[in-house]
Design an enzyme around this catalytic site. Structure first.
Site, mmCIF file in Angstrom:
data_model
loop_
_atom_site.group_PDB
_atom_site.id
_atom_site.type_symbol
_atom_site.label_atom_id
_atom_site.label_comp_id
_atom_site.label_asym_id
_atom_site.label_seq_id
_atom_site.Cartn_x
_atom_site.Cartn_y
_atom_site.Cartn_z
ATOM 1 N N LYS A 32 0.853 -1.183 0.000
ATOM 2 C CA LYS A 32 0.000 0.000 0.000
ATOM 3 C C LYS A 32 0.894 1.241 0.000
ATOM 4 C CE LYS A 32 -4.416 1.054 2.224
ATOM 5 N NZ LYS A 32 -5.206 0.880 3.441
HETATM 6 O O1 G3P Z 1 -7.784 1.742 5.183
HETATM 7 C C1 G3P Z 1 -8.166 2.897 4.519
HETATM 8 C C2 G3P Z 1 -9.568 3.395 4.838
HETATM 9 O O2 G3P Z 1 -10.497 2.376 4.599
HETATM 10 C C3 G3P Z 1 -9.708 4.094 6.156
HETATM 11 O O3 G3P Z 1 -11.037 4.299 6.533
HETATM 12 O O4 G3P Z 1 -12.738 5.007 8.174
HETATM 13 O O5 G3P Z 1 -10.314 5.540 8.601
HETATM 14 O O6 G3P Z 1 -11.575 6.734 6.834
HETATM 15 P P1 G3P Z 1 -11.432 5.445 7.598
#
Ligand code: G3P
Length: 214
Positions: free
Chosen positions: A83
């Protein structure tokens, strides 16, 4: 649609794995920090359990550092997807990863132009952050739609991984648009199963079953 779990919590991954509908896992530095465990331990446990794609994020911000981490991570297993953040150095690293046959997930994507750059670089996945756009009053799902449209125009093979999905409606909207993958927290995956009419209907069936003569 492929379902990825957005977590670094082994218990959550074990549970979703047991349901038999888990295709892969995505992690990020914040999710790893939340576990309170060493990254090496978390990584080892996830890779032992999940045979589908597992996104593990680099923390270097320069190309050389990202590539050093990318090589090391990719050597840990064929399911590893490195990533990489959507920066100039990140995109340059994605190009190098593609040349080395290392799978990549370009993260922190907030515009269709950024997604276009990732596709041109040969990323395996692009991760538009739906929920975080919603958080600032933008329409996150519209970004998913724009990316799918742009990729379709040119036949890019980069898969759209709808990320930062926060609730079942996000999952449904991403699926209706044809996002290749949705990554979601364990709580959201759990919610997908639930409907009050299912619970009520099952209760009635089981109660009626008691009345059937043995
Ligand atoms: O892993 C990346 C993403 O899915 C993060 O989500 O909820 O922290 O914005 P969030």
């Amino acid at each position: 649609m492929q379902f990825f779990l957005d977590t670094a919590d082994i218990a959550e991954i074990e549970q979703a794995h047991a349901w038999g509908i888990l295709d892969g896992v995505t992690t990020n530095p914040s999710l790893v920090a939340k576990t309170g465990r060493r990254f090496d331990d978390v990584k080892r446990d996830i890779l032992a359990l999940v045979k589908g794609p597992v996104s593990l994020e680099v923390t270097a911000t320069d190309v050389a550092g990202m590539m050093e981490e990318a090589r090391a991570l990719a050597a840990e297993g064929s399911q590893v997807v490195v990533k990489i953040p959507l920066t100039q150095d990140g995109i340059a690293a994605v190009v190098q990863c593609r040349e080395l046959g290392i799978k990549t997930n370009v993260t922190l994507c907030f515009s269709a132009n950024q997604a276009l750059l990732a596709a041109k670089a040969g990323a395996t996945y692009i991760s538009p952050f739906v929920g975080r756009l919603d958080d600032i009053g933008h329409n996150g799902m519209q970004l998913v739609q724009e990316i799918l449209e742009v990729y379709e125009n040119y036949g890019y093979e980069t898969q759209v991984l709808a990320a930062s999905l926060r609730h079942p409606l996000h999952v449904l909207e991403a699926a209706r648009l044809g996002a290749h993958v949705g990554t979601m927290p364990y709580s959201t995956m759990q919610q997908l199963f639930k409907h009050p009419m299912t619970d009520l209907g099952l209760q009635r069936f089981l109660a009626d079953w008691q009345k059937v003569p043995a």
